[in-house]
Design an enzyme around this catalytic site. Structure first.
Site, PDB file in Angstrom:
ATOM      1  N   HIS A  14      46.265  -9.763  13.420  1.00 44.95           N
ATOM      2  CA  HIS A  14      46.652  -8.914  14.550  1.00 44.95           C
ATOM      3  C   HIS A  14      47.122  -7.562  14.028  1.00 44.95           C
ATOM      4  O   HIS A  14      47.882  -7.524  13.067  1.00 44.95           O
ATOM      5  CB  HIS A  14      47.784  -9.574  15.334  1.00 44.95           C
ATOM      6  CG  HIS A  14      48.288  -8.701  16.437  1.00 44.95           C
ATOM      7  ND1 HIS A  14      47.596  -8.561  17.622  1.00 44.95           N
ATOM      8  CD2 HIS A  14      49.391  -7.920  16.532  1.00 44.95           C
ATOM      9  CE1 HIS A  14      48.263  -7.729  18.397  1.00 44.95           C
ATOM     10  NE2 HIS A  14      49.351  -7.316  17.772  1.00 44.95           N
ATOM     11  N   LYS A  23       0.817  -1.225   0.000  1.00 42.25           N
ATOM     12  CA  LYS A  23       0.000   0.000   0.000  1.00 42.25           C
ATOM     13  C   LYS A  23       0.849   1.273   0.000  1.00 42.25           C
ATOM     14  O   LYS A  23       0.365   2.332  -0.367  1.00 42.25           O
ATOM     15  CB  LYS A  23      -0.992  -0.009   1.156  1.00 42.25           C
ATOM     16  CG  LYS A  23      -0.378  -0.058   2.512  1.00 42.25           C
ATOM     17  CD  LYS A  23      -1.482  -0.099   3.549  1.00 42.25           C
ATOM     18  CE  LYS A  23      -0.836  -0.037   4.926  1.00 42.25           C
ATOM     19  NZ  LYS A  23      -1.740   0.223   5.977  1.00 42.25           N
TER      20      LYS A  23
END
Ligand code: NAI
Length: 465
Positions: free
Chosen positions: A444, A35
């Site tokens: 790392h 809608k």
């Protein structure tokens, strides 16, 4: 004469639009009805997307204000242009809703704007203004989503008594914002306006925030949000409200005491309820439960076996990504494919700063299974990447089954938790053990190392803590 389709989908949110695209890809003649004038449903138009855009921009603003000097940046003149912020939000939303229209076109989904209601179990009337058309389909998928719940005596006017929809479209940041409900919407939008300088008070019925999340995370979130300046009234109930054009006055009951609090606007964020209004389900023998959810079986079939319901319309966590998966799975079943949704591996994220993210069982839920548990926690203050960026708040918590070693749940509060949780989600999806997570090599320095460290901690052999 009704136009005939293999599949008709009502609702073009993340559940409905994904189902429509998958259906067309698998060769079904597909129509998707909504809608709204734009595709994408609540999530794209008035939910996840606009809120995350505002959270990102205001997050940057607040980082520059608070932490610029930490990173040796001189930024005393940082200002936020509110109308431009809202324009940016509209631009992001437009880009994405247009993108869905493009995907419909590319995949051959017919898109129809209008409100659908059942004429009989296979036929729908779709009305738009004074126009109406009829659609007939072999299979129909209900994906109409949910709507905000209003409190008695405090109906939304979307001006100064707003739902999340109104709070995403204020014309200016309210000076004093009251937020009823310390759930996901409450804490996210409170964060946006707190960063923009509003005085924000959250009134929450329970003694904690975001009750569905792991308690260790929400306890820390509360402390952090308090430090950021948001005020809280926990274990508090709104017992009366006076709404005037310039001011809203709430009477709040906390520990038996009554107190008035006032603000320019109030955001009511006490949950959402399934939206099935106007579909005419009663006409075709589909009854909703007492909370408004459409009952379905294990194959998402309603009381009419060719009519399916997915997403917020059925019982479960109201999350866009859950609806998407359910929509795709229903279509794949219709095609005879084997497919399923792994409900144990659905991540849940709160986009505050820091972010909060979870997948799998909370520690309490894991205890309730009766299994013996392994629990490990790794704090970001011990993580070198977090130390480099200065974002050391928070931790990763993992919960595993002592006997099988398998991960049962992962919970993160910290910067980029929304992205980090993907590791937990994949681990849950693949049935990984804590030992496997502990063995995996992380780059790392990265925040992901905290996940490895939490797993090692649960196994009793941490390296960095
Ligand atoms: P919610 O269920 O997350 O939180 C509602 C809160 O309001 C709860 O803490 C509840 O205890 C409290 N509450 C209820 N009645 C109250 C009252 N009368 N007075 C004071 N407090 C009251 O609901 P919310 O925040 O409205 O969000 C709705 C849905 O949208 C949720 O299911 C959520 O998962 C979804 N959502 C998800 C987001 C995300 O994934 N990041 C973002 C926003 C919404």
């Amino acid at each position: 004469m009704a136009e005939r389709y293999d599949v008709a989908i009502i609702g073009a949110g993340p559940g409905g639009y994904a189902a429509a695209i998958r259906a067309a890809q698998l060769g079904f003649k597909t129509i998707c009805i909504d809608k709204r004038n734009t595709l994408g449903g609540t999530c794209l138009n008035v939910g996840c997307i606009p809120s995350k855009t505002l959270l990102h921009a205001t997050g940057l603003f607040s980082i520059l204000q608070r932490e610029g000097s930490l990173n040796a940046i001189e930024c005393s003149q940082v200002k936020m242009d509110f109308p431009k912020l809202m324009a940016r939000k509209r631009e992001v939303v437009k880009g994405l809703v247009d993108g869905v229209a493009g995907l419909f076109k590319k995949n051959g989904v017919v898109s129809l704007q209008g409100e659908a209601s059942f004429i009989d179990p296979h036929r729908l009337r779709v009305s738009s203004g004074s126009q109406a058309s009829e659609i007939e389909a072999d299979s129909i998928i209900l994906a109409t989503g949910s709507e905000p719940i209003a409190l008695p005596g405090l109906p939304f006017n979307e001006k100064n008594v707003v739902s999340s929809t109104g709070a995403l479209s204020f014309l200016q940041a309210p000076k004093r914002l009251l937020v009823i409900g310390g759930g996901v919407i409450g804490v996210e939008l409170a964060s946006v306006y707190n960063r923009l300088g509003s005085s924000v008070t959250i009134i929450e019925m329970l003694d904690r925030l975001c009750p569905a999340m792991e308690v260790a995370l929400t306890k820390q979130l509360l402390q952090i949000l308090k430090k950021q300046g948001i005020q809280f009234k926990l274990s508090s109930k709104v017992v009366n409200a006076v709404v005037q054009p310039e001011e809203v006055i709430l009477t709040v009951e906390s520990e038996g005491q009554l107190q008035n609090v006032s603000g320019d606007s109030v955001l009511v964020a006490v949950g959402r309820r399934p939206y099935s209004q106007g579909l005419g389900l009663d006409k075709i023998g589909i009854t909703v439960d007492r909370r408004g959810f459409v009952p379905v079986d294990g194959f998402f079939r309603t009381q009419q076996p060719h009519i399916f319901a997915i997403g917020d319309l059925i019982d479960g966590v109201m999350l866009a990504h859950r609806a998407t998966e359910e929509g795709v799975v229903v279509i794949e079943w219709l095609k005879g494919e084997r497919s399923n949704v792994n409900y144990l591996a659905i991540p849940n994220v709160i986009y505050t700063d820091p972010e909060v993210a979870s997948v799998g069982l909370t520690e309490q839920e894991a205890k309730e299974t009766g299994r013996s548990l392994l629990v490990g926690t790794s704090f970001f203050r011990g993580n070198s990447r977090a130390r480099c960026t200065g974002e050391t708040e928070g931790f990763v918590k993992v919960i595993g089954d002592r006997e099988t070693g398998r991960l049962m749940g992962m919970h993160i509060i910290g910067t980029h938790a929304s992205e980090l949780i993907a590791e937990g989600m994949l681990a849950m999806q693949l049935g990984a053990t804590l030992a496997e997570i502990g063995q995996a090599v992380q780059a790392h320095p990265t925040l992901s190392e905290a996940i490895k460290e939490a797993a090692l901690q649960a196994l009793g052999r941490p390296i960095n803590s």
